[in-house]
Design an enzyme around this catalytic site. Structure first.
Site, mmCIF file in Angstrom:
data_model
loop_
_atom_site.group_PDB
_atom_site.id
_atom_site.type_symbol
_atom_site.label_atom_id
_atom_site.label_comp_id
_atom_site.label_asym_id
_atom_site.label_seq_id
_atom_site.Cartn_x
_atom_site.Cartn_y
_atom_site.Cartn_z
ATOM 1 N N THR A 106 0.516 -1.156 0.300
ATOM 2 C CA THR A 106 0.007 0.448 -0.099
ATOM 3 C C THR A 106 0.515 1.392 -0.106
ATOM 4 O O THR A 106 2.071 1.743 0.402
ATOM 5 C CB THR A 106 -0.537 0.054 0.858
ATOM 6 O OG1 THR A 106 -1.682 -0.995 1.139
ATOM 7 C CG2 THR A 106 -2.205 1.464 1.462
ATOM 8 N N PHE A 142 1.053 5.551 0.842
ATOM 9 C CA PHE A 142 0.323 6.103 1.725
ATOM 10 C C PHE A 142 1.704 7.287 1.107
ATOM 11 O O PHE A 142 2.186 7.685 0.994
ATOM 12 C CB PHE A 142 1.179 6.178 3.125
ATOM 13 C CG PHE A 142 0.729 4.817 3.811
ATOM 14 C CD1 PHE A 142 -0.394 4.676 4.341
ATOM 15 C CD2 PHE A 142 0.725 3.400 3.446
ATOM 16 C CE1 PHE A 142 -1.530 3.592 5.484
ATOM 17 C CE2 PHE A 142 0.538 2.493 3.939
ATOM 18 C CZ PHE A 142 -1.119 2.558 4.760
#
Length: 307
Positions: free
Chosen positions: A194, A196
């Site tokens: 992921t 960020f």
């Protein structure tokens, strides 16, 4: 769900007190303690004070109001695509993107003490996590149930004490709430990461070290080939686009807004020319931030808890 489960709430209050005492070191994230966003904060600032927030809007507002110095917000996942709502929250916030990081997502199947994987009937977690594990869950015969976030799901099963209820969350969440880890690496693919973004009230003045990246938002004019013309300057000036996504705005099916990431900084001649061409073919262009590009293949293992 409008509040954290009791096991998480106790940690949340402790972390909020620490953040209030030293706002310059406080960094907001969405989720309960132990969330993957919590891990991202610890990667960005190992000595920072993570502040849990119930929603993305709450985390962003904490920066706007000066309660924290920064916020760390997920934007996209390598398996499940973009994170819902963030694409329009970023331009609307008025905050500057000052950095990025990537977290390798390693999902665990959690249960209460004494539970077994074969004894579970349903599992709760954030929709992103459920989507990233959907094939494994189907193979295990477990019914997925959406929940506010991964770490809060871990806290919830400890509050409910149901041996047939499991959660998908991180090993950090299991450690913080005392869950048993029934299975590791539950995600459908090993390359599950992921991305960020780090948000602050003002851009950083110094030029990013190493390879730089710039994120911007724009809305094209409602004319034929508008997007083709708007992006043409990047191709002719040798500027690489690393991300492009669109969404409709203003209640219209014709007003498309776009978020793009490009390599380089606005003061580079090629980028400056490309931005001029983009502005000419767009209704508006908004620079959201320039920051150091972090390679996603770097090792982003689990950080130690700070709470």
């Amino acid at each position: 769900m409008q509040a954290y489960p009791a096991p998480a709430q106790r940690l949340v209050e402790e972390m909020r007190e620490a953040a209030r005492a030293d706002r310059a070191r406080a960094i907001a994230f969405q989720g309960a303690p132990g969330a993957y966003s919590h891990q991202a904060v610890l990667r960005v600032a190992p000595q920072g004070l993570p502040l849990p927030c119930f929603s993305f809007e709450d985390a962003i507002q904490a920066v706007i109001d000066g309660e924290v110095a920064e916020a760390v917000i997920p934007v996209e996942n390598s398996l499940h695509g973009r994170v819902a709502d963030v694409h329009f929250l970023l331009p609307e916030s008025g905050l500057a993107i000052v950095g990025e990081t990537h977290v390798k997502v390693e999902h665990c199947l959690l249960g209460i003490s004494g539970a077994t994987a074969s004894g579970l009937s349903e599992v709760i977690s954030h929709p992103q996590a459920l989507g990233q594990c959907r094939r494994r869950l189907r193979a295990l015969g477990l019914r997925p149930v959406a929940y506010a976030d991964t770490a809060a799901a871990a806290a919830e099963i400890m509050a409910r004490r149901d041996p047939a209820l499991g959660a998908i969350a991180s090993a950090l969440a299991a450690e913080l709430y005392g869950c048993d880890i029934l299975m590791t690496n539950l995600e459908d693919a090993e390359h599950n990461r992921t991305r960020f973004l780090v948000l602050a009230r003002s851009p950083r003045q110094e030029r990013p070290d190493g390879r730089a990246k710039t994120t911007l938002a724009f809305e094209v004019k409602n004319i034929p080939a508008a997007l083709f013309k708007a992006l043409g300057g990047f191709a002719t000036n040798g500027v690489n686009l690393t991300r492009l996504e669109s969404h409709l705005s203003g209640g219209s099916f014709t007003a498309a807004q776009f978020l793009i990431d490009i390599e380089g900084t606005p003061d580079e001649p090629g980028v400056a020319r490309a931005l001029e061409e983009l502005a000419f073919h767009s209704k508006w262009v908004r620079l959201l931030g320039t920051y150091r590009a972090e390679p996603p293949e770097e090792d982003h293992g689990r950080a130690a808890p700070s709470a």
